[in-house]
Design an enzyme around this catalytic site. Structure first.
Site, PDB file in Angstrom:
ATOM      1  N   ASP A 147      11.363 -95.280  22.196  1.00 22.64           N
ATOM      2  CA  ASP A 147      10.965 -95.133  21.441  1.00 22.64           C
ATOM      3  C   ASP A 147       9.741 -95.760  21.090  1.00 22.64           C
ATOM      4  OD1 ASP A 147      13.182 -93.146  20.731  1.00 22.64           O
ATOM      5  OD2 ASP A 147      13.896 -94.544  19.516  1.00 22.64           O
ATOM      6  N   ARG A 148       8.712 -95.369  20.447  1.00 22.93           N
ATOM      7  CA  ARG A 148       7.432 -95.935  19.980  1.00 22.93           C
ATOM      8  C   ARG A 148       8.417 -97.034  19.342  1.00 22.93           C
ATOM      9  NH1 ARG A 148       2.103 -93.524  16.658  1.00 22.93           N
ATOM     10  NH2 ARG A 148       1.153 -95.130  16.908  1.00 22.93           N
TER      11      ARG A 148
END
Length: 331
Positions: A147-148
């Site tokens: 995930d970012r």
């Protein structure tokens, strides 16, 4: 993504953040300042294409789709301000994040705030930046995703044979000794975690919000998911856990912990939002989830590799702040 609104066609590769969205909603987000009527006009005329094929407004994006977006006239906007703090945009040189590299494999310690793939308003992610900075690499592909806002070990393959081998290892489901992979994360959670070690097996179901955003919830008809949590440290009302992934479902650690009532600090999707604001005032500006170690057989040589990403300075500093509070408890 190329700068949209200029005199050129943009070819966009769809990443996880955009997977499952209707293409009209996706374009409305990407082309801010463009009249809605114009967006539907270019869709009707076939100027927007997915994988070289015409699509209508109801088409739902698939991970890896190549979307053609024609030049459009956009409203004039002020230049975007650079990100501050932990990561000064994707323009930073990738070399500083490399923790392992040979002729088949490239492993980086991905910073929080850096997307692995462009899309959803992000001009370049890790993979696009590497292709830009390392044109000599004839093949470079993500072996998996983070995930970012998650930092830590991210593996990329420099050969197709290596990519196939890595994907096979991830599908095995067992640990590295059995031909699979071992992945370990640190997560700081709200609450006093009661167990020294706990196996969590909760099925996870993926769905889309009315706005077209991906979400995951615990549901009986979801995919089997297994995480092992080990308590590392405690403070008053806070616990530092190590999470070992036995399966690799989307948002698995985040959803398992949130469902159990122990949301991850700084999680903007499944977390405790008022609490997150309090943590920001205390100095935590990101989600506290870090992929610190991956153990895997080398995809070509078969050598056992232990790939470690040091905990970033910002979250180390936050833990030191907690220690100074005097609330630390010995485990």
């Amino acid at each position: 993504m190329n700068e949209l609104g200029k005199n050129s066609v943009a070819m966009v590769t769809i990443g996880e953040d955009s997977e499952g969205q209707r293409i009209d909603n996706y374009l409305l987000k990407q082309l801010k300042g463009v009249p809605k009527s114009h967006i539907y006009r270019i869709l009707r005329k076939g100027e927007v294409r997915a994988n070289k094929k015409r699509v209508d407004a109801t088409y739902r994006l698939v991970l890896g789709d190549i979307v053609r977006i024609p030049p459009v006239q956009m409203a004039r906007r002020e230049p975007a301000k650079p990100e501050s703090g932990r990561f000064q945009s994707i323009g930073a040189k990738m070399a500083q994040y490399v923790i392992f590299e040979d002729n088949a494999l490239l492993v980086i310690n991905k910073p929080s705030g850096m997307a692995v793939h462009g899309g959803s308003g992000i001009s370049r992610g890790v993979i696009e930046q590497l292709r830009l900075e390392r044109p000599e690499l004839k093949f470079i592909e993500l072996a998996h995703r983070l995930d970012r806002e998650t930092s830590g070990v991210l593996m990329l393959a420099k050969k197709r044979s290596a990519l196939v081998a890595l994907h096979q290892a991830m599908r095995e489901g067992g640990g590295a000794s059995e031909g699979g992979m071992d992945k370990f994360y640190f997560a700081l959670v709200k609450g006093n975690w009661p167990d020294a070690r706990r196996h969590v097996k909760l099925p996870l179901f993926k769905y889309l919000t009315p706005e077209g955003e991906r979400r995951v919830s615990v549901r009986e008809d979801g995919q089997p998911s297994h995480t092992i949590f080990t308590l590392k440290r405690k403070w008053q009302g806070l616990s530092l856990l190590e999470a070992e992934l036995k399966t690799g479902r989307t948002h698995q650690i985040r959803v398992h912990l949130s469902h159990l009532g122990f949301p991850i600090a700084g999680d903007d999707k499944y977390g405790d939002f008022p609490w997150n604001k309090e943590l920001q005032r205390l100095g935590l500006k990101r989600m506290f989830l870090h992929a610190h170690t991956a153990v895997i057989r080398h995809p070509v040589t078969g050598e056992l590799l232990t790939l470690e990403a040091p905990m970033p300075a910002d979250i180390q500093h936050f833990l030191q702040t907690l220690d100074k509070s005097g609330d630390a408890q010995t485990i």
